[in-house]
Design a protein around this motif. Structure first.
Motif, PDB file in Angstrom:
ATOM      1  N   ASP A 103       0.819  -1.214   0.000  1.00  0.00           N
ATOM      2  CA  ASP A 103       0.000   0.000   0.000  1.00  0.00           C
ATOM      3  C   ASP A 103       0.850   1.259   0.000  1.00  0.00           C
ATOM      4  O   ASP A 103       0.802   2.084  -0.917  1.00  0.00           O
ATOM      5  CB  ASP A 103      -0.939  -0.016   1.203  1.00  0.00           C
ATOM      6  N   ASP A 104       1.665   1.446   1.052  1.00  0.00           N
ATOM      7  CA  ASP A 104       2.454   2.676   1.159  1.00  0.00           C
ATOM      8  C   ASP A 104       3.940   2.456   0.920  1.00  0.00           C
ATOM      9  O   ASP A 104       4.754   3.384   1.063  1.00  0.00           O
ATOM     10  CB  ASP A 104       2.243   3.329   2.519  1.00  0.00           C
ATOM     11  N   LEU A 105       4.330   1.221   0.547  1.00  0.00           N
ATOM     12  CA  LEU A 105       5.709   0.864   0.196  1.00  0.00           C
ATOM     13  C   LEU A 105       6.681   0.996   1.369  1.00  0.00           C
ATOM     14  O   LEU A 105       7.898   1.049   1.177  1.00  0.00           O
ATOM     15  CB  LEU A 105       6.206   1.704  -0.988  1.00  0.00           C
ATOM     16  N   SER A 106       6.154   1.014   2.575  1.00  0.00           N
ATOM     17  CA  SER A 106       7.033   1.092   3.744  1.00  0.00           C
ATOM     18  C   SER A 106       7.754  -0.229   3.957  1.00  0.00           C
ATOM     19  O   SER A 106       7.240  -1.303   3.635  1.00  0.00           O
ATOM     20  CB  SER A 106       6.227   1.454   4.993  1.00  0.00           C
ATOM     21  N   PHE A 107       8.971  -0.131   4.498  1.00  0.00           N
ATOM     22  CA  PHE A 107       9.787  -1.314   4.776  1.00  0.00           C
ATOM     23  C   PHE A 107       9.289  -1.969   6.054  1.00  0.00           C
ATOM     24  O   PHE A 107       9.159  -1.320   7.094  1.00  0.00           O
ATOM     25  CB  PHE A 107      11.249  -0.903   4.922  1.00  0.00           C
ATOM     26  N   LEU A 108       9.021  -3.288   5.997  1.00  0.00           N
ATOM     27  CA  LEU A 108       8.469  -4.000   7.148  1.00  0.00           C
ATOM     28  C   LEU A 108       9.499  -4.862   7.860  1.00  0.00           C
ATOM     29  O   LEU A 108       9.438  -5.017   9.081  1.00  0.00           O
ATOM     30  CB  LEU A 108       7.283  -4.867   6.702  1.00  0.00           C
TER      31      LEU A 108
END
Length: 634
Positions: free
Chosen positions: A145-150
């Motif tokens: 969705d927001d391309l954040s690193f998990l």
């Protein structure tokens, strides 16, 4: 053996493909002939969109593996040219638009190339190799969705492909474990099973092959037909001088391990590494059976030669190189292709162990329906039966549930090992052949015939310096296997026959130049990518041909009687690739899509429009191409 040289023509390429190599020589049903008047259900591919980045360079792998997130309607494309992941907005698939780039190096300083991507449950997983490819790699997980690193997890060396299980809770990673250039390092191949239910804290279980080593507890379970031939531990011969005569000679510091009949690979500072056979040894002077091949680049005062004896002994675990993974629809098992080994490993996912290893065997090209063209020097299409055995050596593999049964589909590309420290390829005409029945069926010295075909030094079964089997790389086909390990279908000679009929002398073309029949002596059209899709009550297979280009479509609703549906190729074979694209005067895709590396089927329920989509990553042209899949002929 009299070789039938008849060219396959359009008259024998009906929709039922009752193929024949010559008059009265009909293909069997296993090669796709329709039965009882049946015909395949028609679908068509309509190209509606294409994406190519502004900085796209020709033949630099700007588009390889493609994944898709239905919720955000985004495609994620491996861009090896940039060492990153391109994010494409497919809300309007007719006008794909890049919205972001994900760089693995932002979260791991040792990040090398990104090799694969998979999407499930709003998460994007990427396989990242180490800058030193023989060191451990990483799997990184992002939010779609927001391309954040998990989060990320350490996996084996050279993670080449990864995929989510159907429930999205786990990832399976094929860690290829290729050696370094001189074969002084050969990491073990493995499969990583990652519990990704908490992507910030992924848990890795490594599934290895050490139990199948010669001294392992499961050594007796490894089929003898599995190719184990790595050259780790090889002897490097320190060259002090050489003579580029006919035959060539090498002077080395110490030749005590070298005996006549042995093979060695000579690598030069320029040019390709080439295998040579030892004719005789006198002191520290080694005489070869031939002069140097032109690719060895010997004779220049600046040339430095290195020689490596073929006396290595990679373990089974080092030698098995996981390439691609297909998970069964119920998530219980996975099949992992071991391409160079001509085998498949079956993984029990719940138990996190190798259930068994299957040797894929060979395809007899002397049988009707299995014809092939063997030479790039025969001035045209010459598809015929030849007394050679094709090693299947699949690259991509896919699973499908059909009629309540699970099947595995393989793209039988073929692949050889070629490193500075070990090269196995040789042409039949250049190899010493054993005096046996195999090689008495044709003239294997004819360089306009089967002598031109590439074979492998591993065909020397008794290690006496002569090849004992007429082995060839790949099967030039796709095949379907049952879950219990039985082949139920192979497309035989259809790929070459269909492309010859559609393209004429442009069949078996390479993917970086329009020069006509340039790949018949190697692996022909090279089926690389494979995908399945269910449409209108039928199941289809889509197969990408890496060299010739284009997509083959088959109706596999009855796997054992699978039937050809269509072949789509948007390549312009008249375009001057070398002068206009290579010189930078035209975009990389000016000749159309080149080198399909991956195919992804998007069902209509997940697609932006009303039709299913087919997304194709084309490695050489660096394009991501979008097709609508429509029922009925277009």
């Amino acid at each position: 053996m009299e070789l039938c040289k008849a060219v396959l023509t359009a008259s024998i390429l009906s929709a039922t493909l009752g193929l024949a190599a010559c008059a009265g020589n009909n293909a069997s049903h296993s090669a796709g002939q329709a039965m009882d008047g049946d015909s395949p259900a028609r679908i068509s591919l309509v190209q509606i969109g294409r994406y190519a980045s502004d900085d796209n360079e020709f033949d630099e792998s700007a588009a390889e593996i493609v994944a898709y997130d239905p919720d955000s309607r985004q495609a994620f494309v491996v861009n090896a040219q940039q060492g990153a992941l391109d994010v494409l907005d497919l809300s309007d698939p007719r006008a794909p638009r890049k919205t972001a780039t994900l760089a693995a190096s932002a979260h791991w300083r040792d990040a090398g190339a990104i090799n694969s991507v998979s999407v499930a449950g709003g998460r994007v997983a990427v396989a990242v190799e180490n800058r030193e490819k023989t060191e451990t790699g990483r799997v990184q997980i992002y939010s779609a969705d927001d391309l954040s690193f998990l989060g990320q997890a350490e996996v084996g060396a050279l993670p080449d492909m990864l995929t989510f299980t159907p429930d999205g809770h786990h990832l399976l990673v094929a860690n290829e474990g290729e050696p370094n250039a001189d074969y002084s390092v050969d990491p073990e191949g493995s499969v990583s099973l990652i519990d990704a239910s908490e992507p910030g804290r992924p848990v890795v279980t490594t599934i290895g092959f050490a139990d199948f080593n010669r001294d392992g507890t499961r050594a007796n379970e490894l089929p003898a037909e599995v190719r184990v031939f790595g050259n780790y531990g090889r002897t490097e011969l320190m060259i002090t001088g050489y003579s580029d005569q006919e035959p060539a000679t090498l002077t080395v510091e110490d030749a005590y391990r070298v005996n006549p009949g042995m093979w060695l690979t000579v690598a030069s500072s320029e040019g390709d590494p080439i295998p040579y056979q030892v004719a005789s040894v006198s002191g520290n002077r080694i005489t070869l059976t031939t002069g140097f091949d032109g690719d060895t680049e010997a004779g220049d005062s600046d040339t430095r030669l290195r020689a490596f004896l073929h006396d290595g002994a990679s373990s089974v675990a080092q030698d098995l190189e996981p390439e691609y993974i297909a998970v069964s629809p119920d998530g219980a098992e996975a099949w992992v292709t071991l391409q160079e080994n001509n085998a498949v490993a079956v993984i029990d996912i719940e138990q996190a162990r190798v259930r068994r290893i299957i040797a894929l065997g060979t395809k007899d090209h002397s049988l009707p329906g299995n014809e092939l063209d063997v030479s790039d020097k025969d001035d045209g299409v010459n598809i015929a039966n030849w007394p050679v055995l094709g090693m299947y050596q699949p690259d991509t593999i896919a699973s499908a549930a059909v009629g309540g049964e699970v099947y595995y589909l393989m793209a039988n590309e073929g692949d050889a090992r070629a490193y500075d420290g070990f090269v196995e390829e040789i042409r039949f005409a250049d190899a010493p052949l054993a005096d046996n029945g195999f090689f008495g069926q044709a003239d294997f010295t004819d360089k306009r015939g089967v002598g031109r075909l590439l074979t492998t030094l591993t065909a020397d079964r008794n290690r006496d310096g002569e090849l004992d089997e007429p082995l060839a790389y790949g099967a030039r086909s796709f095949s379907i296997w049952s879950a219990d390990g039985e082949q139920v279908f192979d497309s035989g000679s259809q790929f070459e026959a269909i492309t010859a009929d559609r393209l004429g002398d442009d069949f078996n073309n390479d993917n970086d130049e329009n020069s006509g029949d340039s790949r018949s002596d190697a692996k022909g059209p090279e089926p690389e990518a494979i995908e399945t899709g269910h449409i209108g009550g039928h199941t289809y297979a889509f197969i990408g041909l890496e060299r010739t280009g284009g997509i083959m479509i088959y109706d596999i609703s009855r796997p054992g009687q699978s039937m050809f549906v269509d072949y789509v190729n948007n390549r312009d074979f008249s375009y001057d690739i070398e002068d206009r694209i290579d010189d930078g005067n035209a975009p990389a895709y000016a000749a159309g899509d080149l080198g399909p590396e991956s195919i992804l089927f998007v069902p209509a329920a997940q697609a932006p429009g009303e039709h299913p989509l087919l997304l194709v990553g084309n490695e050489v042209s660096g394009t991501t191409t979008i097709y609508e899949v429509r029922q009925g002929a277009h």
